[in-house]
Structure formats: structure tokens, C-alpha cells
Design an enzyme around this catalytic site. Structure first.
Site, PDB file in Angstrom:
ATOM      1  N   ALA A 148       0.498  -1.462   0.054  1.00  0.00           N
ATOM      2  CA  ALA A 148      -0.095  -0.051   0.174  1.00  0.00           C
ATOM      3  C   ALA A 148       0.867   0.860  -0.112  1.00  0.00           C
ATOM      4  CB  ALA A 148      -1.205  -0.099   1.172  1.00  0.00           C
ATOM      5  N   LYS A 149       2.468   0.950  -0.013  1.00  0.00           N
ATOM      6  CA  LYS A 149       2.590   2.387   0.501  1.00  0.00           C
ATOM      7  C   LYS A 149       2.124   3.568   1.095  1.00  0.00           C
ATOM      8  CE  LYS A 149       4.570   1.221  -4.081  1.00  0.00           C
ATOM      9  NZ  LYS A 149       3.957  -0.001  -4.950  1.00  0.00           N
ATOM     10  N   ARG A 150       1.908   3.257   1.891  1.00  0.00           N
ATOM     11  CA  ARG A 150       1.150   4.144   3.095  1.00  0.00           C
ATOM     12  C   ARG A 150       2.337   4.821   3.896  1.00  0.00           C
ATOM     13  NH1 ARG A 150      -3.444   3.809   0.066  1.00  0.00           N
ATOM     14  NH2 ARG A 150      -4.341   1.972   0.986  1.00  0.00           N
TER      15      ARG A 150
END
Length: 276
Positions: A92-94
Site C-alpha cells: 500500500a506504500k502508506r
């Protein structure tokens, strides 16, 4: 049990470090699934059935699920993978500030690990890092062509930015739950990062459709952890596995299509195991 303990057990059980990326691009789903209730879930279920014997982990990319039906498909996918005893890493590369990032961290209630973006600094990642039982993979040196635009910039100290990120990840690893994302398309940088953090597992994308270095991915991507019977890390392929059926002898036949995905996962496992 921590994520990396679970992952080590799975790697040992399957003799595999293959991560299968579940990126069900709606424009590439086979025609025979067009009338399924949730086509992305129907596709993923069949991919999991075909590949789970060779998968150390599944890595769904959140971008392919960000609509109402997509979130339903993702929930079903995670539950089904867990039913096969395969951990799930949500790509998700949050990261964000304050309350926002705490909401992002809530997504980990279902998944076992997540990818995060370090650009906003430690406080943006703290809610993820605080989840001791979850894995947190920090973007470090990515596999895309533009990764060098920022990640290779030289700091005043003389080190490139990606090396500083690796060093910071080591500092942030108080709960022993931090990993790094380092692409197989940058094998020299992969080796350099491993020297900085010898015991942090890597998620290594780029060995499939992106044509990355499989030998370097294994040699430098897997961490020799004192608490594990096997070296720990993941080498990911997404399109090269899940859409292998497009090149099969009978792409319109369901069994042939998904059988090709299983064969592709098995081939990658065998290829990577040459270097373990």
C-alpha cells in the site's frame, strides 16, 4: 508470533522465498471470469489455488482494489490466503501525519505486513512500527526506472539517500518488525544496502516482468537472522506469474490458464533456490 517468525516458518515449509503479487488488472482478467460476482476475487482465488504450494507470501497491491467491490475482493483474498496458511503483505506504500496514518495502520488488522513510504519521517510510520506482530517494509531503493531521481541523491554526508533510509530503518527497528523494499533491478545498490543492515529482511521486487537480477535478489535480499532456521526475505513476481496464462497454449481454457500461473511460480521457486 511476529511476522518474520511466521514468514520464516512458511519459507521452511515450502522451501520457497517467492512472493506472488496479486495485482488483478481489470483490463487483463480472462474473459471467462467476466460474469463472476467479484471478478478480481474470482481471479485471485484461482491464482491462490494454483500457486500456494510455491508461495512464501502473497502481496496484493492496494491500487487494484480501491473501490467498493475491490475492498470486498481484497478482504476475501486475504482470508482465503490465510486459509492456505500463507501470510499476506499489503503493498500500500502508506504514510501520513497524525490521525490519518493511524487510520492507515488499521488496515493491518487483516493483513500481516504492509509497505510504507518513509518520506514523511518516523512519526508518519510510528503507528505501523508499534504493531509488534506486523511486518513493516520501508521503501528504500525501488525497482522502477525513476527510482534514482530521488533515492540516489547524494546527501551532505556523502551517502546516497537510499543508504540513509536503510540506516534509519535499522534505528526504527526496535520491535524487530522492519523490512526494506530494495529492487532486483539495482543489484549493486542491493548489495550495498545489505552491508548496512545485515539482519533486516528485504522484499525484492522486479525479477519477473521487470527483468531484475535473480541471483542478486537471493544473495543480498535474504537476511541471516539468528532466530530463524532459514534465511528470511521475499522475492516478488506479479505479472510474470498471475498473467502467465496469457501465453499458454489455451488461454481461453480455465484449467490451462491458471495451471500456467502455478507452473510459473514453481519455475521461479526453482530458479531462486539455485542461489539459496
Amino acid at each position: 508470533m511476529s511476522f518474520f517468525e511466521t514468514l520464516a516458518d512458511r519459507i521452511e515449509a515450502t522451501d520457497s522465498v517467492v512472493s506472488v503479487g496479486l495485482d488483478p488488472d481489470p483490463n487483463r482478467l480472462p474473459e471467462f471470469l467476466a460474469n463472476a460476482d467479484l471478478p478480481r476475487w474470482a481471479f485471485n482465488r484461482r491464482i491462490i489455488d494454483a500457486t500456494h504450494e510455491h508461495a512464501a507470501c502473497y502481496k496484493p497491491n492496494a491500487a487494484f482494489y480501491e473501490d467498493a467491490d475491490g475492498w470486498r475482493a481484497l478482504e476475501e483474498t486475504i482470508a482465503y490466503a490465510h486459509g492456505k496458511d500463507v501470510p499476506v503483505l499489503l503493498d500500500a506504500k502508506r504514510a501520513d501525519i497524525g490521525n490519518t496514518t493511524r487510520q492507515y495502520a488499521a488496515a493491518l488488522d487483516r493483513a500481516d505486513a504492509i509497505t510504507v513510504n518513509p518520506y514523511l519521517g518516523r512519526d508518519s510510520l510510528q503507528p505501523f512500527l508499534d504493531r509488534e506482530e506486523k511486518g513493516v517494509f520501508v521503501l528504500c531503493r525501488t525497482s522502477n526506472p525513476g527510482g534514482s531521481d530521488l533515492q540516489d541523491l547524494e546527501l551532505a554526508s556523502g551517502e546516497p539517500l537510499y543508504e540513509r533510509v536503510a540506516a534509519l530503518a535499522d534505528v526504527w527497528n526496535g520491535n524487530d518488525n522492519v523490512g526494506l523494499v530494495v529492487g532486483a533491478t539495482a543489484p549493486e545498490e542491493l548489495a550495498e544496502v545489505r552491508e548496512i543492515v545485515p539482519e533486516i529482511p528485504f522484499l525484492v521486487p522486479g525479477v519477473g516482468a521487470q527483468g531484475g537480477d535473480a541471483e542478486a535478489a537471493v544473495e543480498h535480499g535474504l537476511a541471516d537472522r539468528p532466530d530463524a532456521a532459514v534465511d528470511v526475505g521475499l522475492v516478488n513476481s506479479s505479472r510474470g506469474i498471475i498473467f502467465a496464462g496469457e501465453e499458454s497454449s489455451r488461454p481461453d481454457d480455465e484449467a490451462t490458464y491458471f495451471g500456467a500461473a502455478g507452473d510459473a511460480a514453481k519455475r521461479l521457486k526453482k530458479r531462486l533456490n539455485q542461489y539459496r
